[in-house]
Design a protein around this motif. Structure first.
Motif, PDB file in Angstrom:
ATOM      1  N   TYR A 147      -5.558  -0.512 -11.183  1.00  0.00           N
ATOM      2  CA  TYR A 147      -6.246  -0.680  -9.908  1.00  0.00           C
ATOM      3  C   TYR A 147      -5.351  -0.315  -8.715  1.00  0.00           C
ATOM      4  CZ  TYR A 147      -9.809  -3.152 -12.543  1.00  0.00           C
ATOM      5  OH  TYR A 147     -10.786  -3.471 -13.438  1.00  0.00           O
ATOM      6  N   SER A 148      -4.362   0.522  -8.912  1.00  0.00           N
ATOM      7  CA  SER A 148      -3.569   0.969  -7.775  1.00  0.00           C
ATOM      8  C   SER A 148      -4.102   2.328  -7.340  1.00  0.00           C
ATOM      9  CB  SER A 148      -2.096   1.079  -8.126  1.00  0.00           C
ATOM     10  OG  SER A 148      -1.874   2.141  -9.032  1.00  0.00           O
ATOM     11  N   PRO A 149      -4.153   2.663  -6.020  1.00  0.00           N
ATOM     12  CA  PRO A 149      -3.703   1.805  -4.923  1.00  0.00           C
ATOM     13  C   PRO A 149      -4.803   0.927  -4.313  1.00  0.00           C
ATOM     14  CG  PRO A 149      -4.112   4.010  -4.103  1.00  0.00           C
ATOM     15  CD  PRO A 149      -4.478   4.027  -5.576  1.00  0.00           C
ATOM     16  N   GLU A 150      -5.889   0.676  -5.077  1.00  0.00           N
ATOM     17  CA  GLU A 150      -6.976  -0.132  -4.532  1.00  0.00           C
ATOM     18  C   GLU A 150      -6.500  -1.520  -4.099  1.00  0.00           C
ATOM     19  OE1 GLU A 150      -7.138   1.626  -7.256  1.00  0.00           O
ATOM     20  OE2 GLU A 150      -8.908   2.921  -7.188  1.00  0.00           O
ATOM     21  N   ILE A 151      -5.600  -2.114  -4.896  1.00  0.00           N
ATOM     22  CA  ILE A 151      -5.068  -3.435  -4.545  1.00  0.00           C
ATOM     23  C   ILE A 151      -4.318  -3.358  -3.224  1.00  0.00           C
ATOM     24  CG2 ILE A 151      -3.422  -5.221  -5.243  1.00  0.00           C
ATOM     25  CD1 ILE A 151      -4.132  -4.618  -8.128  1.00  0.00           C
ATOM     26  N   LEU A 172       3.758  10.067  -7.216  1.00  0.00           N
ATOM     27  CA  LEU A 172       4.875  10.477  -8.062  1.00  0.00           C
ATOM     28  C   LEU A 172       4.522  10.462  -9.542  1.00  0.00           C
ATOM     29  CD1 LEU A 172       7.835   8.643  -6.268  1.00  0.00           C
ATOM     30  CD2 LEU A 172       7.381  11.101  -6.294  1.00  0.00           C
ATOM     31  N   GLY A 173       3.305   9.974  -9.865  1.00  0.00           N
ATOM     32  CA  GLY A 173       2.848   9.989 -11.243  1.00  0.00           C
ATOM     33  C   GLY A 173       2.953   8.674 -11.971  1.00  0.00           C
ATOM     34  N   TYR A 174       3.381   7.599 -11.263  1.00  0.00           N
ATOM     35  CA  TYR A 174       3.476   6.283 -11.892  1.00  0.00           C
ATOM     36  C   TYR A 174       2.186   5.514 -11.598  1.00  0.00           C
ATOM     37  CZ  TYR A 174       8.413   7.493 -12.139  1.00  0.00           C
ATOM     38  OH  TYR A 174       9.601   8.130 -12.393  1.00  0.00           O
ATOM     39  N   LYS A 175       1.341   5.378 -12.602  1.00  0.00           N
ATOM     40  CA  LYS A 175       0.029   4.768 -12.426  1.00  0.00           C
ATOM     41  C   LYS A 175       0.078   3.288 -12.797  1.00  0.00           C
ATOM     42  CE  LYS A 175      -1.924   8.774 -11.500  1.00  0.00           C
ATOM     43  NZ  LYS A 175      -2.499   9.110 -10.183  1.00  0.00           N
ATOM     44  N   LEU A 200       0.837  -1.200   0.000  1.00  0.00           N
ATOM     45  CA  LEU A 200       0.000   0.000   0.000  1.00  0.00           C
ATOM     46  C   LEU A 200       0.873   1.251   0.000  1.00  0.00           C
ATOM     47  CD1 LEU A 200      -2.729   1.407   0.165  1.00  0.00           C
ATOM     48  CD2 LEU A 200      -2.647   1.148   2.657  1.00  0.00           C
ATOM     49  N   SER A 201       1.908   1.284   0.851  1.00  0.00           N
ATOM     50  CA  SER A 201       2.820   2.432   0.881  1.00  0.00           C
ATOM     51  C   SER A 201       3.519   2.609  -0.455  1.00  0.00           C
ATOM     52  CB  SER A 201       3.875   2.241   1.988  1.00  0.00           C
ATOM     53  OG  SER A 201       3.296   2.292   3.256  1.00  0.00           O
ATOM     54  N   VAL A 202       3.943   1.498  -1.051  1.00  0.00           N
ATOM     55  CA  VAL A 202       4.651   1.558  -2.334  1.00  0.00           C
ATOM     56  C   VAL A 202       3.741   2.101  -3.431  1.00  0.00           C
ATOM     57  CG1 VAL A 202       5.903   0.218  -4.064  1.00  0.00           C
ATOM     58  CG2 VAL A 202       6.104  -0.394  -1.652  1.00  0.00           C
ATOM     59  N   LEU A 203       2.519   1.553  -3.520  1.00  0.00           N
ATOM     60  CA  LEU A 203       1.604   1.959  -4.577  1.00  0.00           C
ATOM     61  C   LEU A 203       1.153   3.403  -4.409  1.00  0.00           C
ATOM     62  CD1 LEU A 203      -0.526  -1.307  -4.863  1.00  0.00           C
ATOM     63  CD2 LEU A 203       1.127  -0.434  -6.517  1.00  0.00           C
ATOM     64  N   ILE A 204       0.915   3.823  -3.154  1.00  0.00           N
ATOM     65  CA  ILE A 204       0.507   5.219  -2.916  1.00  0.00           C
ATOM     66  C   ILE A 204       1.642   6.172  -3.287  1.00  0.00           C
ATOM     67  CG2 ILE A 204       0.000   6.888  -1.100  1.00  0.00           C
ATOM     68  CD1 ILE A 204      -1.713   4.811   0.258  1.00  0.00           C
ATOM     69  N   LEU A 205       2.864   5.817  -2.878  1.00  0.00           N
ATOM     70  CA  LEU A 205       4.013   6.673  -3.193  1.00  0.00           C
ATOM     71  C   LEU A 205       4.194   6.783  -4.705  1.00  0.00           C
ATOM     72  CD1 LEU A 205       6.398   8.327  -2.184  1.00  0.00           C
ATOM     73  CD2 LEU A 205       7.739   6.227  -2.072  1.00  0.00           C
ATOM     74  N   PHE A 206       4.131   5.669  -5.438  1.00  0.00           N
ATOM     75  CA  PHE A 206       4.264   5.695  -6.892  1.00  0.00           C
ATOM     76  C   PHE A 206       3.110   6.469  -7.535  1.00  0.00           C
ATOM     77  CE2 PHE A 206       7.003   1.613  -7.316  1.00  0.00           C
ATOM     78  CZ  PHE A 206       8.120   2.359  -6.956  1.00  0.00           C
TER      79      PHE A 206
END
Length: 248
Positions: free
Chosen positions: A217-221, A211-214, A202-208
């Motif tokens: 289904y992130s960060p829902e996963i 930062l603009g890296y989509k 969750l922290s990784v997907l939210i941070l990305f």
């Protein structure tokens, strides 16, 4: 995905509620059960917010300000759980490495003080996020703050937790003194392991995401996996606590 979230959150709230009742009223607390009590409270709050958000989404309820409140509340609970696990890992590692110092010089209410400060830090950061991103939107300030929170979670607390947990594991398993692990060691190791597997994404997907890296289904996963983690913690406490053979 929404149905899975609701079922997982409902089961997790029941489990964490039982942990809160048992540690809060049934046994005498020590400095580590204070941490576990606060961690169960953070997990319960996180699952409650996830359940409310999921119901709002399924009913197509107003997803404006109210949705933003619960979003930052569950991020606050998530952050509190991460900070508490980091504190547990550090303190347990120090207790094994410096047992005499910890017994002689550790303040009696240190666990409660640290837990309160960590709750305050997480609530402060996410309250600022709610104000800057929802109440008085400022795109630049909101993005910078959320990147700072994501960096604190993923680039500082997670490596710190991993470092001290690994140090504790190697100290116990590689020691020539045959240190007894006990149930607390097993609970900490399993809780940290499952957190790294299910909650850190969750922290990784939210941070990305900020930062603009989509990603799809992130960060829902990440929220779904973190929901699983918060629901698994009471199972860990129960299984380890009821297991009589220390050879686990």
């Amino acid at each position: 995905m929404e149905s899975f979230c609701l079922i997982s959150a409902a089961c997790g709230m029941v489990g964490n509620g039982m942990v809160l009742w048992y540690l809060g009223f049934r046994i005498r607390r020590n400095h580590f059960t204070v941490y576990i009590l606060n961690l169960a409270a953070a997990d319960f709050g996180y699952l409650l917010c996830i359940a409310i958000e999921t119901v709002q989404y399924l009913m197509q309820f107003n997803v404006g300000v109210q949705f933003g409140i619960f979003l930052f509340l569950d991020l606050s609970m998530y952050g509190t759980g991460l900070y508490l696990l980091t504190a547990i890992s550090i303190e347990r590692c120090l207790a094994v490495l410096c047992p005499i110092w910890c017994r002689s010089h550790r303040p009696r209410h240190l666990s409660g003080i640290i837990s309160g400060l960590l709750w305050g830090l997480s609530l402060l950061l996410n309250t600022l996020g709610y104000v800057l991103c929802t109440v008085r939107p400022s795109a630049r300030s909101c993005q910078l703050l959320l990147i700072a929170i994501g960096s604190l979670d993923f680039l500082f607390c997670t490596p710190l937790m991993l470092l001290f947990s690994l140090t504790l594991f190697l100290r116990v398993k590689c020691s020539s003194q045959n240190l007894r692990t006990g149930r607390l060691f097993t609970v900490i190791m399993l809780t940290v392991l499952f957190f790294l597997i299910f909650a850190v994404p969750l922290s990784v997907l939210i941070l990305f995401d900020f930062l603009g890296y989509k990603f799809l289904y992130s960060p829902e996963i990440g929220f779904v996996l973190s929901c699983v983690n918060s629901s698994l913690n009471p199972v860990i406490y129960f299984l380890v606590g009821s297991y009589r053979d220390r050879r686990i």
